[in-house]
Motif scaffolding. Sequence first.
Motif, PDB file in Angstrom:
ATOM      1  N   MET A 107       9.193  -0.904 -14.610  1.00  0.00           N
ATOM      2  CA  MET A 107       9.067   0.553 -14.593  1.00  0.00           C
ATOM      3  C   MET A 107       7.720   0.995 -15.150  1.00  0.00           C
ATOM      4  SD  MET A 107      11.538   1.687 -12.952  1.00  0.00           S
ATOM      5  CE  MET A 107      10.942   3.369 -13.134  1.00  0.00           C
ATOM      6  N   HIS A 108       7.127   0.188 -16.008  1.00  0.00           N
ATOM      7  CA  HIS A 108       5.782   0.503 -16.513  1.00  0.00           C
ATOM      8  C   HIS A 108       4.784   0.566 -15.359  1.00  0.00           C
ATOM      9  CE1 HIS A 108       2.188   0.345 -19.083  1.00  0.00           C
ATOM     10  NE2 HIS A 108       1.730  -0.545 -18.219  1.00  0.00           N
ATOM     11  N   GLU A 109       4.805  -0.439 -14.499  1.00  0.00           N
ATOM     12  CA  GLU A 109       3.876  -0.455 -13.361  1.00  0.00           C
ATOM     13  C   GLU A 109       4.176   0.679 -12.375  1.00  0.00           C
ATOM     14  OE1 GLU A 109       3.257  -3.807 -15.510  1.00  0.00           O
ATOM     15  OE2 GLU A 109       5.125  -3.684 -14.370  1.00  0.00           O
TER      16      GLU A 109
ATOM     17  N   GLY B 261       2.359   4.312  -9.543  1.00  0.00           N
ATOM     18  CA  GLY B 261       3.020   5.124  -8.532  1.00  0.00           C
ATOM     19  C   GLY B 261       3.694   4.242  -7.495  1.00  0.00           C
ATOM     20  N   MET B 262       4.778   4.726  -6.914  1.00  0.00           N
ATOM     21  CA  MET B 262       5.544   3.929  -5.965  1.00  0.00           C
ATOM     22  C   MET B 262       4.745   3.613  -4.703  1.00  0.00           C
ATOM     23  SD  MET B 262       8.238   2.199  -5.359  1.00  0.00           S
ATOM     24  CE  MET B 262       9.604   2.672  -6.431  1.00  0.00           C
TER      25      MET B 262
ATOM     26  N   ARG C 155      13.537  10.193  -4.997  1.00  0.00           N
ATOM     27  CA  ARG C 155      12.397  10.383  -4.100  1.00  0.00           C
ATOM     28  C   ARG C 155      11.541   9.127  -4.019  1.00  0.00           C
ATOM     29  NH1 ARG C 155       9.524  15.726  -6.048  1.00  0.00           N
ATOM     30  NH2 ARG C 155       8.093  15.167  -4.371  1.00  0.00           N
ATOM     31  N   GLU C 156      11.332   8.458  -5.149  1.00  0.00           N
ATOM     32  CA  GLU C 156      10.560   7.212  -5.136  1.00  0.00           C
ATOM     33  C   GLU C 156      11.251   6.154  -4.283  1.00  0.00           C
ATOM     34  OE1 GLU C 156       8.428   7.139  -9.538  1.00  0.00           O
ATOM     35  OE2 GLU C 156      10.565   6.692  -9.370  1.00  0.00           O
TER      36      GLU C 156
ATOM     37  N   GLU D 159       2.666  -0.574  -1.267  1.00  0.00           N
ATOM     38  CA  GLU D 159       1.524  -1.076  -0.489  1.00  0.00           C
ATOM     39  C   GLU D 159       1.177  -2.496  -0.908  1.00  0.00           C
ATOM     40  OE1 GLU D 159      -0.870   3.117   0.443  1.00  0.00           O
ATOM     41  OE2 GLU D 159      -1.439   1.881  -1.269  1.00  0.00           O
ATOM     42  N   GLU D 160       1.133  -2.739  -2.210  1.00  0.00           N
ATOM     43  CA  GLU D 160       0.805  -4.077  -2.709  1.00  0.00           C
ATOM     44  C   GLU D 160       1.909  -5.077  -2.356  1.00  0.00           C
ATOM     45  OE1 GLU D 160      -0.100  -3.933  -6.864  1.00  0.00           O
ATOM     46  OE2 GLU D 160      -1.915  -2.717  -6.593  1.00  0.00           O
ATOM     47  N   THR D 161       3.153  -4.653  -2.480  1.00  0.00           N
ATOM     48  CA  THR D 161       4.288  -5.527  -2.151  1.00  0.00           C
ATOM     49  C   THR D 161       4.257  -5.942  -0.680  1.00  0.00           C
ATOM     50  OG1 THR D 161       5.703  -4.582  -3.872  1.00  0.00           O
ATOM     51  CG2 THR D 161       6.804  -5.641  -2.013  1.00  0.00           C
TER      52      THR D 161
END
Length: 299
Positions: free
Chosen positions: A195-197, A202-203, A249-250, A208-210
């Motif tokens: 949750m820190h990241e 931001g989601m 929303r995330e 995008e990275e995932t």
Amino acid sequence: MKKRISIVGAPMDLGQLRRGVDMGPSAIRYAGVIERLEQIGYEVHDMGDIQIGRPKLVTDPKTGLRNLEAVVTANKKLAEKVDNIMRRGDFPLVLGGDHSIAIGTLAGVSKYFNSLGVIWYDAHGDLNTAETSPSGNIHGMPLAASLGLGENELTEIGGYFPKVKFENIVIIGARALDPGEKQLIKEKGIKVYTMHEIDRLGMTRVMEETISYLKERTDGVHLSLDLDALDPLFAPGVGTPVVGGIDYRESNLAMEMLAEAEIITSAEFVEVNPILDERNKTGILAVDLMGALFGERLL
């Protein structure tokens, strides 16, 4: 995604102590999952639920694991069902049930890919073994078992192991990790967005990275979504709620981005417990997220 979806329910509540999550598949169906997916344009085949019954609840004297034999039996049945779905060329969508059912889902899916990726959308790592688990609950072990860690009865379901490689996993939403899980994550370099990241990046960037990370190294991606990844404010009907989670929303955005990326080849939604819920709020949320994952759009 494939235009034919086969749904199978896994009404399992043996991987943990709180009863009621065995009614999760019914709650999700009641929330209109089949009608929702058909409205998007999919051909949906509901295969019903695997039969689990009401075995006597026991703790395995050798390992300290709860209901080991019954969990293994149920996951073997689920693996066979999912295997049949994959052979037909349909998209397997599994409704849980506690998260121990992921052992069977991945056993039925993984052999159809050379390098399967897994997105573990969850407040927990589920990377425990008998040696590291504080509780002996198998719903905290499915990712470890799928990696080939833990009891042979769990790791060898489907007749092969491991089902997934350490470098092909992305955990999203973690905020409750046990000491043994933290050590394993660091030792093996498992990619985790806590949750820190999510708060910091931001989601959008997390997804995008995932997506980029998994596209580089896999030929299919399984989504294992535990509703406790979301904050209890949005998903109160789960067995192990953890405050400070992902919001509605995330999560909807995450599912929409996965739909746009077209990388998801199988999915499961787990840990819906209607006994602990508020007017099926969590079951309805699960269906909303499935709608986004399968391409539903406002405009």
